[in-house]
Design an enzyme around this catalytic site. Structure first.
Site, PDB file in Angstrom:
ATOM      1  N   GLY A   8       0.832  -1.210   0.000  1.00  0.00           N
ATOM      2  CA  GLY A   8       0.000   0.000   0.000  1.00  0.00           C
ATOM      3  C   GLY A   8       0.855   1.243   0.000  1.00  0.00           C
ATOM      4  O   GLY A   8       0.604   2.187   0.749  1.00  0.00           O
ATOM      5  N   ALA A   9       1.870   1.236  -0.868  1.00  0.00           N
ATOM      6  CA  ALA A   9       2.836   2.345  -0.868  1.00  0.00           C
ATOM      7  C   ALA A   9       2.757   3.171  -2.147  1.00  0.00           C
ATOM      8  O   ALA A   9       3.663   3.923  -2.455  1.00  0.00           O
ATOM      9  CB  ALA A   9       4.245   1.802  -0.663  1.00  0.00           C
TER      10      ALA A   9
ATOM     11  N   ARG B 151       0.727   5.504  -2.482  1.00  0.00           N
ATOM     12  CA  ARG B 151       0.438   6.859  -1.990  1.00  0.00           C
ATOM     13  C   ARG B 151       0.358   6.810  -0.464  1.00  0.00           C
ATOM     14  O   ARG B 151       0.553   5.759   0.148  1.00  0.00           O
ATOM     15  CB  ARG B 151      -0.866   7.401  -2.588  1.00  0.00           C
ATOM     16  CG  ARG B 151      -2.073   6.545  -2.276  1.00  0.00           C
ATOM     17  CD  ARG B 151      -3.368   7.190  -2.794  1.00  0.00           C
ATOM     18  NE  ARG B 151      -4.508   6.481  -2.232  1.00  0.00           N
ATOM     19  CZ  ARG B 151      -5.101   5.444  -2.804  1.00  0.00           C
ATOM     20  NH1 ARG B 151      -4.669   5.002  -3.976  1.00  0.00           N
ATOM     21  NH2 ARG B 151      -6.130   4.847  -2.213  1.00  0.00           N
TER      22      ARG B 151
ATOM     23  N   VAL C 255      -3.407  -7.137  -1.726  1.00  0.00           N
ATOM     24  CA  VAL C 255      -3.091  -7.888  -0.504  1.00  0.00           C
ATOM     25  C   VAL C 255      -4.198  -8.863  -0.105  1.00  0.00           C
ATOM     26  O   VAL C 255      -3.953  -9.777   0.687  1.00  0.00           O
ATOM     27  CB  VAL C 255      -2.780  -6.972   0.701  1.00  0.00           C
ATOM     28  CG1 VAL C 255      -1.506  -6.183   0.483  1.00  0.00           C
ATOM     29  CG2 VAL C 255      -3.955  -6.064   1.039  1.00  0.00           C
TER      30      VAL C 255
ATOM     31  N   ASN D 266       1.186  -2.369   5.355  1.00  0.00           N
ATOM     32  CA  ASN D 266       0.531  -1.069   5.560  1.00  0.00           C
ATOM     33  C   ASN D 266      -0.787  -0.919   4.797  1.00  0.00           C
ATOM     34  O   ASN D 266      -1.628  -0.115   5.190  1.00  0.00           O
ATOM     35  CB  ASN D 266       1.523   0.033   5.134  1.00  0.00           C
ATOM     36  CG  ASN D 266       0.855   1.380   4.951  1.00  0.00           C
ATOM     37  OD1 ASN D 266       0.621   2.103   5.915  1.00  0.00           O
ATOM     38  ND2 ASN D 266       0.510   1.726   3.708  1.00  0.00           N
TER      39      ASN D 266
ATOM     40  N   TYR E 211     -14.169  -0.635  10.450  1.00  0.00           N
ATOM     41  CA  TYR E 211     -12.749  -0.286  10.318  1.00  0.00           C
ATOM     42  C   TYR E 211     -12.032  -0.449  11.660  1.00  0.00           C
ATOM     43  O   TYR E 211     -10.954  -1.045  11.748  1.00  0.00           O
ATOM     44  CB  TYR E 211     -12.631   1.158   9.818  1.00  0.00           C
ATOM     45  CG  TYR E 211     -11.219   1.692   9.789  1.00  0.00           C
ATOM     46  CD1 TYR E 211     -10.315   1.260   8.821  1.00  0.00           C
ATOM     47  CD2 TYR E 211     -10.790   2.640  10.730  1.00  0.00           C
ATOM     48  CE1 TYR E 211      -9.021   1.754   8.796  1.00  0.00           C
ATOM     49  CE2 TYR E 211      -9.504   3.132  10.705  1.00  0.00           C
ATOM     50  CZ  TYR E 211      -8.622   2.691   9.740  1.00  0.00           C
ATOM     51  OH  TYR E 211      -7.337   3.173   9.719  1.00  0.00           O
TER      52      TYR E 211
ATOM     53  N   ALA F 113     -12.858  -2.284  14.141  1.00  0.00           N
ATOM     54  CA  ALA F 113     -12.744  -3.718  14.460  1.00  0.00           C
ATOM     55  C   ALA F 113     -11.572  -4.340  13.697  1.00  0.00           C
ATOM     56  O   ALA F 113     -10.815  -5.151  14.244  1.00  0.00           O
ATOM     57  CB  ALA F 113     -14.041  -4.432  14.105  1.00  0.00           C
TER      58      ALA F 113
ATOM     59  N   ILE G 271      -3.253  11.448   9.931  1.00  0.00           N
ATOM     60  CA  ILE G 271      -2.066  11.733   9.128  1.00  0.00           C
ATOM     61  C   ILE G 271      -2.515  12.294   7.781  1.00  0.00           C
ATOM     62  O   ILE G 271      -3.436  11.739   7.154  1.00  0.00           O
ATOM     63  CB  ILE G 271      -1.254  10.423   8.908  1.00  0.00           C
ATOM     64  CG1 ILE G 271      -0.995   9.702  10.239  1.00  0.00           C
ATOM     65  CG2 ILE G 271       0.038  10.718   8.155  1.00  0.00           C
ATOM     66  CD1 ILE G 271      -0.277  10.513  11.290  1.00  0.00           C
TER      67      ILE G 271
END
Ligand code: NAP
Length: 259
Positions: free
Chosen positions: A14-15, A17, A65, A91, A157, A159, A190
């Site tokens: 998940g990189a 972005r 994933v 991630n 989310y 959970a 973030i």
């Protein structure tokens, strides 16, 4: 002091972005060799161009994933390109919001498929390589939402992010004999493309609730991940680190006003 990352083989899921890109950037700037993953090829290419501009070794692989075959292909690609895997940053995650009353079974299944099953499949696929590394490191991206706080619209989310920590604690025990540590970063709010999509009102409200009066940066999370990945953190496993500018601390709105 923390110099042990140079040359290490790092996979960040998940990189393409957001936080994952920020984590990958911190590792790349520290001299690691990095494989970034995601599903959006244009974004992946742009990430590689940006992070590799200073001469860092960064490449991408398209992988979902939530699919076991993709996770296994990702682990194999890392082994082929980087000669193994020393650090895995699991991630990739999604955070669509829907209130419980309107939540469908599909909503629940899809968030768990990416955030929970995806995390577990990713770690599992990389295990043989992390074991061979002799100093394998796994860093999960969880959240304050779920493990510590709640927010209407994110019951599923929350959970899923708490479930990651349940996985973490037993995995830490099973991986310890192979000198693999597994820890989690728990970001607060973030600044990412994903968060931007929630609108200015959300961003303003969040900023006001944070004692440091700013949202976090993706590099704030990257530096925490880098700490867990370095040799000096070898004795830390099964732990969580909140990176939130103090957001979970105030007991009340009044407590914030009195700062
Ligand atoms: P984002 O900007 O939406 O980025 C999400 C990343 O995950 C993208 O690179 C996306 O890539 C990838 N991704 C999503 N589903 C995937 C799948 N099935 N397979 C592979 N990659 C997938 O989100 P973010 O804010 O950076 O969030 C990243 C992580 O941080 C998530 O786990 C999230 O729960 C966590 N987090 C974020 C915040 C925050 O404030 N932003 C706070 C706490 C926790 P593609 O679109 O290319 O697939």
């Amino acid at each position: 002091m923390f110099t042990s990352i140079a040359g290490r083989a790092v996979v960040v899921t998940g990189a393409t972005r957001g936080i994952g890109k920020g984590i990958a950037g911190v590792f790349a700037r520290s001299g690691a060799r990095v494989l970034v993953t995601g599903r959006d090829e244009d974004a992946a290419k742009a990430t590689v161009a940006e992070l590799g501009a200073g001469g860092a070794e960064v490449s991408y692989l398209l992988a979902d994933v939530s699919r076991r075959e993709d996770c296994e292909r990702m682990a194999q690609a890392a082994a082929d390109r980087l000669g193994g895997i020393d650090v895995l940053c699991a991630n990739a995650g999604i955070f669509p919001d829907v209130k419980l009353a309107d939540m469908t079974e599909h909503d629940i299944d899809s968030i768990f498929a990416t955030n929970v099953k995806g995390t577990m499949l990713t770690v599992k696929a990389c295990l043989p390589h992390l074991e061979r590394s002799g100093h394998g490191r796994v860093i999960l991206t969880s959240s304050i939402t779920g493990p510590i706080t709640g927010y209407p619209g994110w019951a599923h989310y929350g959970a899923s992010k708490a479930a990651q920590l349940g996985f973490l604690r037993t995995a830490a025990m099973e991986l310890a004999p192979d000198k693999i540590t597994i820890n989690a970063v728990l970001p607060g709010n973030i600044i990412t493309e994903g968060l931007d999509g929630l609108g200015q009102d959300y961003l303003d409200g969040m900023t006001a609730s944070i004692p440091q009066r700013r949202l976090g940066t993706t590099a704030d999370i990257g530096h925490a991940a880098l700490f867990f990945a370095c040799d000096e953190a070898a004795y830390i496993t099964g732990q969580t680190l909140v990176i939130d500018g103090g957001q979970v601390l105030p007991e009340s709105l009044q407590a914030l006003d009195e700062m």
